[in-house]
Structure formats: C-alpha cells, structure tokens
Motif scaffolding. Structure first.
Motif, mmCIF file in Angstrom:
data_model
loop_
_atom_site.group_PDB
_atom_site.id
_atom_site.type_symbol
_atom_site.label_atom_id
_atom_site.label_comp_id
_atom_site.label_asym_id
_atom_site.label_seq_id
_atom_site.Cartn_x
_atom_site.Cartn_y
_atom_site.Cartn_z
ATOM 1 N N PRO A 51 16.457 46.176 -84.694
ATOM 2 C CA PRO A 51 15.363 45.379 -84.118
ATOM 3 C C PRO A 51 15.496 43.909 -84.513
ATOM 4 O O PRO A 51 15.785 43.615 -85.672
ATOM 5 C CB PRO A 51 14.109 45.998 -84.759
ATOM 6 N N HIS A 112 23.312 43.974 -96.929
ATOM 7 C CA HIS A 112 22.226 43.070 -97.320
ATOM 8 C C HIS A 112 22.786 41.780 -97.918
ATOM 9 O O HIS A 112 22.761 41.568 -99.117
ATOM 10 C CB HIS A 112 21.282 43.829 -98.248
ATOM 11 N N ILE A 114 21.756 38.724 -96.832
ATOM 12 C CA ILE A 114 20.879 37.671 -96.293
ATOM 13 C C ILE A 114 20.663 36.510 -97.265
ATOM 14 O O ILE A 114 20.379 35.392 -96.837
ATOM 15 C CB ILE A 114 19.519 38.283 -95.861
ATOM 16 N N VAL A 159 11.087 38.694 -103.039
ATOM 17 C CA VAL A 159 10.598 39.511 -101.914
ATOM 18 C C VAL A 159 11.680 40.515 -101.495
ATOM 19 O O VAL A 159 11.404 41.700 -101.266
ATOM 20 C CB VAL A 159 10.189 38.602 -100.724
ATOM 21 N N GLY A 160 12.917 40.042 -101.411
ATOM 22 C CA GLY A 160 14.022 40.929 -101.016
ATOM 23 C C GLY A 160 14.134 42.119 -101.952
ATOM 24 O O GLY A 160 14.229 43.266 -101.518
ATOM 25 N N THR A 163 11.406 44.728 -101.590
ATOM 26 C CA THR A 163 11.577 45.672 -100.472
ATOM 27 C C THR A 163 12.465 46.851 -100.871
ATOM 28 O O THR A 163 12.436 47.895 -100.235
ATOM 29 C CB THR A 163 12.227 45.009 -99.233
ATOM 30 N N ILE B 8 3.964 27.603 -95.954
ATOM 31 C CA ILE B 8 5.294 28.226 -96.046
ATOM 32 C C ILE B 8 5.316 29.285 -97.157
ATOM 33 O O ILE B 8 5.808 30.400 -96.977
ATOM 34 C CB ILE B 8 6.382 27.149 -96.304
ATOM 35 N N PHE B 9 4.747 28.943 -98.304
ATOM 36 C CA PHE B 9 4.755 29.896 -99.424
ATOM 37 C C PHE B 9 3.859 31.098 -99.127
ATOM 38 O O PHE B 9 4.184 32.232 -99.496
ATOM 39 C CB PHE B 9 4.345 29.198 -100.726
ATOM 40 N N ALA B 12 5.812 33.312 -96.969
ATOM 41 C CA ALA B 12 6.870 33.985 -97.727
ATOM 42 C C ALA B 12 6.303 35.188 -98.487
ATOM 43 O O ALA B 12 6.938 36.239 -98.571
ATOM 44 C CB ALA B 12 7.542 33.006 -98.684
ATOM 45 N N ILE B 13 5.096 35.018 -99.047
ATOM 46 C CA ILE B 13 4.493 36.132 -99.793
ATOM 47 C C ILE B 13 4.080 37.245 -98.823
ATOM 48 O O ILE B 13 4.279 38.435 -99.090
ATOM 49 C CB ILE B 13 3.283 35.622 -100.625
ATOM 50 N N LEU B 15 5.449 37.972 -96.192
ATOM 51 C CA LEU B 15 6.648 38.586 -95.610
ATOM 52 C C LEU B 15 6.906 39.976 -96.186
ATOM 53 O O LEU B 15 7.367 40.872 -95.475
ATOM 54 C CB LEU B 15 7.856 37.674 -95.900
ATOM 55 N N LEU B 16 6.556 40.156 -97.457
ATOM 56 C CA LEU B 16 6.830 41.451 -98.105
ATOM 57 C C LEU B 16 6.078 42.594 -97.423
ATOM 58 O O LEU B 16 6.717 43.532 -96.919
ATOM 59 C CB LEU B 16 6.518 41.372 -99.606
ATOM 60 N N GLN B 19 7.230 43.005 -93.681
ATOM 61 C CA GLN B 19 8.551 43.638 -93.498
ATOM 62 C C GLN B 19 8.485 45.139 -93.764
ATOM 63 O O GLN B 19 9.060 45.940 -93.037
ATOM 64 C CB GLN B 19 9.571 43.003 -94.439
ATOM 65 N N LEU B 20 7.768 45.506 -94.853
ATOM 66 C CA LEU B 20 7.693 46.934 -95.203
ATOM 67 C C LEU B 20 6.986 47.721 -94.102
ATOM 68 O O LEU B 20 7.399 48.823 -93.748
ATOM 69 C CB LEU B 20 6.978 47.113 -96.549
ATOM 70 N N GLN B 28 14.606 48.935 -89.899
ATOM 71 C CA GLN B 28 14.827 47.679 -90.608
ATOM 72 C C GLN B 28 15.306 46.614 -89.626
ATOM 73 O O GLN B 28 16.297 46.839 -88.922
ATOM 74 C CB GLN B 28 15.867 47.859 -91.714
ATOM 75 N N PRO B 29 14.591 45.475 -89.564
ATOM 76 C CA PRO B 29 15.011 44.434 -88.609
ATOM 77 C C PRO B 29 16.133 43.577 -89.197
ATOM 78 O O PRO B 29 16.381 43.588 -90.393
ATOM 79 C CB PRO B 29 13.744 43.604 -88.431
ATOM 80 N N GLY B 32 16.292 39.802 -91.773
ATOM 81 C CA GLY B 32 15.136 40.125 -92.590
ATOM 82 C C GLY B 32 15.531 39.993 -94.047
ATOM 83 O O GLY B 32 16.702 40.109 -94.376
ATOM 84 N N VAL B 33 14.518 39.732 -94.877
ATOM 85 C CA VAL B 33 14.815 39.542 -96.308
ATOM 86 C C VAL B 33 14.677 40.902 -97.005
ATOM 87 O O VAL B 33 13.626 41.242 -97.532
ATOM 88 C CB VAL B 33 13.884 38.476 -96.925
ATOM 89 N N PHE B 34 15.743 41.684 -96.948
ATOM 90 C CA PHE B 34 15.756 43.032 -97.511
ATOM 91 C C PHE B 34 16.909 43.164 -98.496
ATOM 92 O O PHE B 34 17.912 42.465 -98.394
ATOM 93 C CB PHE B 34 15.988 44.075 -96.407
ATOM 94 N N GLN B 35 16.737 44.110 -99.392
ATOM 95 C CA GLN B 35 17.834 44.576 -100.239
ATOM 96 C C GLN B 35 17.954 46.092 -100.024
ATOM 97 O O GLN B 35 16.985 46.736 -99.611
ATOM 98 C CB GLN B 35 17.557 44.254 -101.708
ATOM 99 N N SER B 37 17.653 49.892 -100.221
ATOM 100 C CA SER B 37 16.603 50.622 -100.944
ATOM 101 C C SER B 37 17.137 51.845 -101.684
ATOM 102 O O SER B 37 16.576 52.241 -102.686
ATOM 103 C CB SER B 37 15.525 51.052 -99.963
#
Lengths: 366, 153
Positions: A51, A112, A114, A159-160, A163, B8-9, B12-13, B15-16, B19-20, B28-29, B32-35, B37
């Motif tokens: 997506p 990952h 990013i 944040v990353g 997740t 902006i901040f 950013a907060i 975003l968590l 995204q989840l 998962q897009p 995106g700011v992911f690591q 899991s």
C-alpha cells in the motif's frame, strides 16, 4: 509550550560534526548503492507493490529507467560527499533512495531501510553542507547549525523502533513461557538457511535463562529508544546499545541491519574526531576554493560512476562483506561510547560519595 | 517557524499510532517509518512451525520432479521466499498469463529436452523438532496448480 520549543531547538551538534557526517553518510550510501536492474528479470505479473504511492504504477518501469535512477542516485550522493549544491543533492538523494528501495520492495518483501533516506531528507536542514564542502568554501555566510532536524530524526528513529516493539508485546514475546528470540533464531537457521559462521553454535543453548531475557531486552531496547529521545545523552546511550545489538543479531542470525548503523552515525560527535586528528598533525590539504572546485568537478562524476559500476558488478559476498564491516565498526563505536559512559558514571558516583562524606570526620582529623 | 515545528513534531508523534492502525487494518505501507517486527513466536515447546512451498514440475511423459522453490526464481538480491510467496500463493497471481509464459521459458531452460506441462506448489506447514532437527512432519494446507500447456491462459 516553551519547554517543548527549547527541547526541539536544543542539541550538541556543531557544523563540523554535521559536515564530517555528511561525507561519512555519502560514502556509506554509495557503498550500499541500491541496485534495481535485476528486478527486470522477474515477469511483470510479480510486480505487487505494498500500500502506498507505488500502487499507482501498473508495472515495473523499463530497464533504461531503472539504470537512469541508479545513476542519478549515485550522482546525487557523490555531490553530497563533496558538498556541491548540497541541499538539492541531498533531497534528490533521499527521494531517489525512496523510489529505488520502493521498486525493490514491490515484489513481496519490504526491507526496513527507511532511516537512510530519512537522514538525507532531514539532516540537510541542520546544515550538513556548512562545513567541509565546496558550498562552504565558496560562500562566506556562516550559519549556526539547526538542531531541530536532528531531534526530528531521533524521534522518527524512535517511532520506527516502537512499530517493532508493539507487535512483539501483542504477540506474546513477554510471556515467560515463550522464547520468541529462540524461535526466530531457529526459523532463520533451519528455514531461511542463515547458518553461516557462528550461528549454529547458538543451537547448543537450550536454556530459557539465556533466551527469555533476550526477548525482554529486545522489547526494552526497541521501546526505550522512543522514550530516550527526551534527552540527548539517553538517546545516544540507547542507539549505542542498538549498534551493539545489531552485531549480536548479525552473529546469531546473519541478518544485516546496515542502514540503521549509518543513520545512528548522525549522532556521533564527529568534530571531536577531527580535533583529535588535528592535534596529531593530520590535516586536510590546504587548497584554494578554485582548486577544490576543479577537484570536485572531476571527483563527483568519477566517484558516482565507480560506485555505480561496483554496485552492479560486485559479487553478493563482497557486498555482504561491506555491510558486515559497517555493522562491526558501528558496534565497536557503540561499545566504546557505552564504556565511556559507564566510566563517567563510576567517576560521578565516586565523586558524589566523596563529597557526601561527613565533613565532621575531616574536622575530627584536623 | 515555531508553530510549524510544533506541527511537524506533533505529526511525527502521531505517526506511530497511525502507522500501527494502518498496518493492522490493511498491510504495511511503503514508504513508512517501520522496523521489522518479527512478531509472533514460531516455537511452541521444542517444535518450530513454518510454512514452506514444496514445488513439483510435471512433464508431458507423465513424470514429476520436485525442485527447490528457489530454483524457479532468477538470481536476485531479494529474499526468495518472500518473492515466491507473493507470486505463487494466490491462484490468480500464480496463473497470471505473464507468469505462465515466463515459467514456460524458465523451466524449459532448467530442463532442456523435456516438456514441462505443469507446476504444482504445495504450501506446507512444516513442524521441526529442534531437539533433533531431522525430525520433521509436513502437512499440506494449500495446493496451487499452474497449467503450462499451450492452451492454458
């Protein structure tokens, strides 16, 4: 709200720190230059973007476009290394990385990476082009570095990682009866075939006393990074732990989190390293701005072309060797910082205890 | 400037959770700011559970041959299992005309002088006892059949 503003705008980063990091980042990103040409060996029907904006594409772009994107990224990163039109080059590099990574992740697996484009897109606003760059050699305007982009980068790294922590908590990692790390270790070893070097040795460890704490440590680290963003020292300590953690993941599971380590390097006080070298007589050659420009006009295309040629011709084993080296160096730097903080803590405790000793005793002695 | 930074901040907060929620609802897009899991616990007791594809190629003489699923894919820098699952788990995707055409050429190169007429992918739940890694039990949970004959779409 003023406290929040102060927090956003405060930080220890100097133009020298950022200038050196720009060069380190550019060289590392060139060494890790994404290669997308191989994607064209898949049939079009394999193209299945996650997506997001890549769903707007009907198919993988033609081979010529992929090559052009790779070359454009190499050129942008070479400009970043030399600090030529740094702002435009950095933004272009960040966007091109997102595009090239995104095309690779349109075949069933998102890696990952990013943080790498995020660095290029954010740290540029801190002023990483203001030192050790062609831009700064031809401009007299000396601007103090902005700290908010570094805070924002730290927050997004937090944040990353959060997740990653949340699904682990929900998925039962904290239950004492489940050794999730052990499970993933066996999965990587037996199913994904990551059985090189030291990995098989961990199969001899069967006690939960070893594996269960790893589940907890992983979640504490991944969740803790976000909380540590409040304080620069705490954040540096946590990302140092993360750098050491990535070495552990490499040794145990042969998984390479290279791009993360390059991003953590943004928070290293590189200016101190330069000062240390200067004290020992190591200096950059003193050239006129004109000479630097001539050097860059040759060096930029040469560096870009060499990096691109290597990215398409190096065997996978060599690429992995480069990644492995970056992770180990990152782990060593992280470990050194943790040791320095531990020593500082011990010294502080000793000093505090000395100060707390009843002054009466001294008086008695006197 | 300060208001823009606050905004902006704040984003950013936010975003968590955003995204989840998105990941839970859809997938998962990217970007995106992911690591990664590594969710779930693949080990139950001493038993490791994993889904693996078992691939058979059928030939016009009625013979069938099992091949590693990695051999079907070209050499690449991507994780073969993820690419293979994305392409061959759903029947619609696995039997797409482009995939069938590509498979014909790919398998013909792999088996010169023979005529592949089909490929079967058995999606198998494999259970491995880690106390003795050779102890495995397999259970096929899904089978995808790809017709490679000229009449196939």
């Amino acid at each position: 709200m003023k406290a929040f503003d102060r927090w956003v705008l405060s930080g220890p980063f100097t133009t020298r720190d950022l200038g050196v990091y720009r060069i380190v980042f550019g060289i590392a990103a060139l060494a890790l230059l994404p290669n997308a040409q191989f994607l064209s060996s898949y049939p079009e029907s394999f193209f299945n973007p996650p997506p997001g904006p890549f769903r707007l594409l009907d198919a993988l772009p033609p081979l010529g476009v992929l090559v052009a994107l790779e070359l454009a990224l190499a050129l942008a990163l070479a400009l970043v290394v030399f600090g030529v039109v740094t702002r435009v080059a950095s933004i272009a590099a960040g966007l091109l990385m997102i595009v090239l990574f995104g095309l690779s992740y349109s075949f069933g697996k998102i890696d990952h990476t990013i943080f790498l484009p995020l660095v290029a897109l954010l740290v540029v606003w801190a002023g990483w082009g203001s030192a050790y760059s062609i831009d700064s050699s031809v401009s007299d305007a000396a601007r103090p570095p902005r700290q908010w982009p570094m805070r924002l980068l730290a927050l997004l790294i937090g944040v990353g990682f959060a997740t990653a922590a949340a699904p682990k908590v929900l998925g039962g990692w904290l239950r004492p009866g489940t050794q999730a790390t052990e499970g993933h270790y066996w999965y990587e070893l037996l199913i994904d075939g990551r059985d090189a070097a030291f990995a098989p040795l961990f199969g001899n460890i069967t006690t939960p006393v070893f594996w269960e704490p790893l589940d907890w440590i992983t979640i504490l680290l991944e969740g803790g990074i976000l909380l540590s963003v409040i304080n620069w020292r705490a954040f540096r300590i946590l990302i140092s732990f993360a750098a050491v953690f990535h070495v552990g993941v490499l040794v145990m599971m042969n998984i390479l989190f290279t791009t993360n380590v390059v991003a953590y390097a943004a928070f290293v006080p590189w200016g101190l390293a330069v000062a240390w070298l200067r004290d020992r007589g190591v200096r950059a050659p003193h050239l006129s701005p004109r000479a630097w420009i001539v050097m860059a006009s040759v060096g930029v295309p040469l560096l870009a072309l060499c990096a691109w040629l290597l990215s398409i011709s190096l065997p996978l084993e060599v690429e992995n060797g480069i990644k492995l080296t970056i992770i180990i160096v990152g782990g060593l730097v992280g470990a050194a910082y943790l040791v320095s903080q531990a020593v500082a803590l011990v010294r502080w405790i000793s000093r505090t205890r000395a100060d707390d000793r009843p002054s009466g005793r001294r008086e008695v002695g006197v | 400037m300060r208001i823009a930074l606050r905004l902006i901040f704040a984003l950013a907060i936010l975003l968590l959770p955003a995204q989840l929620l998105f990941q839970r609802q859809f997938d998962q897009p990217y970007p995106g700011v992911f690591q990664p899991s590594f969710a779930g616990t693949p080990l139950t007791g001493d038993i490791l559970k994993a889904q693996i594809p078992v691939v058979h190629v059928e030939f016009d003489d009625g013979a069938s041959e099992e091949i590693p699923f990695e051999d079907v894919l070209p050499d690449s820098k991507l994780l073969d299992k993820s690419v293979f699952k994305s392409a061959f788990f759903l029947e619609d995707r696995a039997t797409a005309p482009d995939t069938v055409k590509w498979l014909r050429g790919d398998l013909a190169r792999m088996f010169p002088g023979r005529e592949p007429v089909g490929m079967t992918v058995d999606w198998t739940d494999r259970r491995i006892d880690i106390t003795g890694a050779t102890e495995t039990t397999d259970e096929i949970t899904k089978t995808v059949v790809i017709d490679l004959t000229e009449g196939a779409r």
